[in-house]
Design a protein around this motif. Sequence first.
Motif, mmCIF file in Angstrom:
data_model
loop_
_atom_site.group_PDB
_atom_site.id
_atom_site.type_symbol
_atom_site.label_atom_id
_atom_site.label_comp_id
_atom_site.label_asym_id
_atom_site.label_seq_id
_atom_site.Cartn_x
_atom_site.Cartn_y
_atom_site.Cartn_z
ATOM 1 N N VAL A 1 -8.071 -1.979 -2.052
ATOM 2 C CA VAL A 1 -7.181 -2.598 -1.070
ATOM 3 C C VAL A 1 -7.922 -3.806 -0.496
ATOM 4 O O VAL A 1 -9.045 -3.680 -0.016
ATOM 5 C CB VAL A 1 -6.823 -1.602 0.058
ATOM 6 N N SER B 1 -1.394 7.458 -12.772
ATOM 7 C CA SER B 1 -1.213 6.414 -11.767
ATOM 8 C C SER B 1 -2.220 6.624 -10.649
ATOM 9 O O SER B 1 -2.568 7.763 -10.326
ATOM 10 C CB SER B 1 0.211 6.464 -11.198
ATOM 11 N N SER B 2 -2.675 5.537 -10.058
ATOM 12 C CA SER B 2 -3.669 5.646 -8.985
ATOM 13 C C SER B 2 -3.675 4.375 -8.148
ATOM 14 O O SER B 2 -3.179 3.329 -8.563
ATOM 15 C CB SER B 2 -5.067 5.868 -9.572
ATOM 16 N N VAL B 3 -4.254 4.496 -6.959
ATOM 17 C CA VAL B 3 -4.464 3.352 -6.077
ATOM 18 C C VAL B 3 -5.926 2.972 -6.184
ATOM 19 O O VAL B 3 -6.809 3.823 -6.105
ATOM 20 C CB VAL B 3 -4.101 3.700 -4.614
ATOM 21 N N VAL C 1 -3.048 -4.943 -3.082
ATOM 22 C CA VAL C 1 -3.475 -3.594 -3.451
ATOM 23 C C VAL C 1 -3.520 -3.526 -4.976
ATOM 24 O O VAL C 1 -2.523 -3.824 -5.641
ATOM 25 C CB VAL C 1 -2.486 -2.523 -2.932
ATOM 26 N N GLU C 2 -4.653 -3.143 -5.512
ATOM 27 C CA GLU C 2 -4.758 -2.910 -6.941
ATOM 28 C C GLU C 2 -4.348 -1.464 -7.199
ATOM 29 O O GLU C 2 -4.817 -0.550 -6.518
ATOM 30 C CB GLU C 2 -6.188 -3.143 -7.420
ATOM 31 N N PHE C 3 -3.439 -1.259 -8.154
ATOM 32 C CA PHE C 3 -3.008 0.090 -8.482
ATOM 33 C C PHE C 3 -2.574 0.151 -9.941
ATOM 34 O O PHE C 3 -2.411 -0.872 -10.601
ATOM 35 C CB PHE C 3 -1.905 0.584 -7.536
ATOM 36 N N ALA D 1 2.320 1.638 -3.501
ATOM 37 C CA ALA D 1 1.281 2.043 -4.447
ATOM 38 C C ALA D 1 0.928 3.520 -4.280
ATOM 39 O O ALA D 1 0.748 4.245 -5.266
ATOM 40 C CB ALA D 1 0.038 1.173 -4.267
ATOM 41 N N GLN D 2 0.847 3.981 -3.053
ATOM 42 C CA GLN D 2 0.543 5.391 -2.796
ATOM 43 C C GLN D 2 1.672 6.287 -3.311
ATOM 44 O O GLN D 2 1.415 7.333 -3.912
ATOM 45 C CB GLN D 2 0.292 5.619 -1.309
ATOM 46 N N LEU E 1 0.824 -1.200 0.000
ATOM 47 C CA LEU E 1 0.000 0.000 0.000
ATOM 48 C C LEU E 1 0.862 1.256 0.000
ATOM 49 O O LEU E 1 0.608 2.204 -0.764
ATOM 50 C CB LEU E 1 -0.964 0.006 1.191
ATOM 51 N N ALA F 1 1.446 6.422 -7.112
ATOM 52 C CA ALA F 1 0.302 7.231 -7.535
ATOM 53 C C ALA F 1 0.574 8.726 -7.373
ATOM 54 O O ALA F 1 0.133 9.535 -8.199
ATOM 55 C CB ALA F 1 -0.945 6.835 -6.747
#
Length: 159
Positions: free
Chosen positions: A34, A29-31, A52-54, A19-20, A16, A23
């Motif tokens: 979760v 790019s984005s998160v 986490v999908e991102f 990913a943050q 996470l 992003a």
Amino acid sequence: MASKNTVCLWFDGAALEAAQFYAETFPDSSVGTVHRAPGDYPAGKQGDVLTVEFTVIGIPCLGLNGGPGAQHSHAFSFQVATDDQAETDRLWNAVVGNGGRASQCGWCQDRWGLSWQITPRALIEAIADPDPAAAKRAFEAMMGMTKIDIAAIEAARRG
């Protein structure tokens, strides 16, 4: 997860956080979603962030908190084509300045061990120059660099 093909990246509990960072740092790019573990597992407990999908620059990814069992290597990297020195500097400095480290020829590694190639389009054009001598000069200039200096590449290309 809507994409039929997704890059799965293994993390040791920091999916996470990574990913943050991606992003916040990279365009497009984005998160996303979760997912928390529905039960205990070897690398964590029930309720911990499991995946986490991102998206990184339009590429769908899944961060898996799989534990310390697997490490990233240069065998996989994101190659980011930049349009100018300001974009090159911004992205390079973000990756290296956030606990990452510099490497050769435009490569760097983020604090989670993932490799990035911050590659100006001017470099790609220079090493593909139809004049073999110009391409060689640009290539040789690149070989001595960490972060790519577009002005130095263009100067070498011109001779």
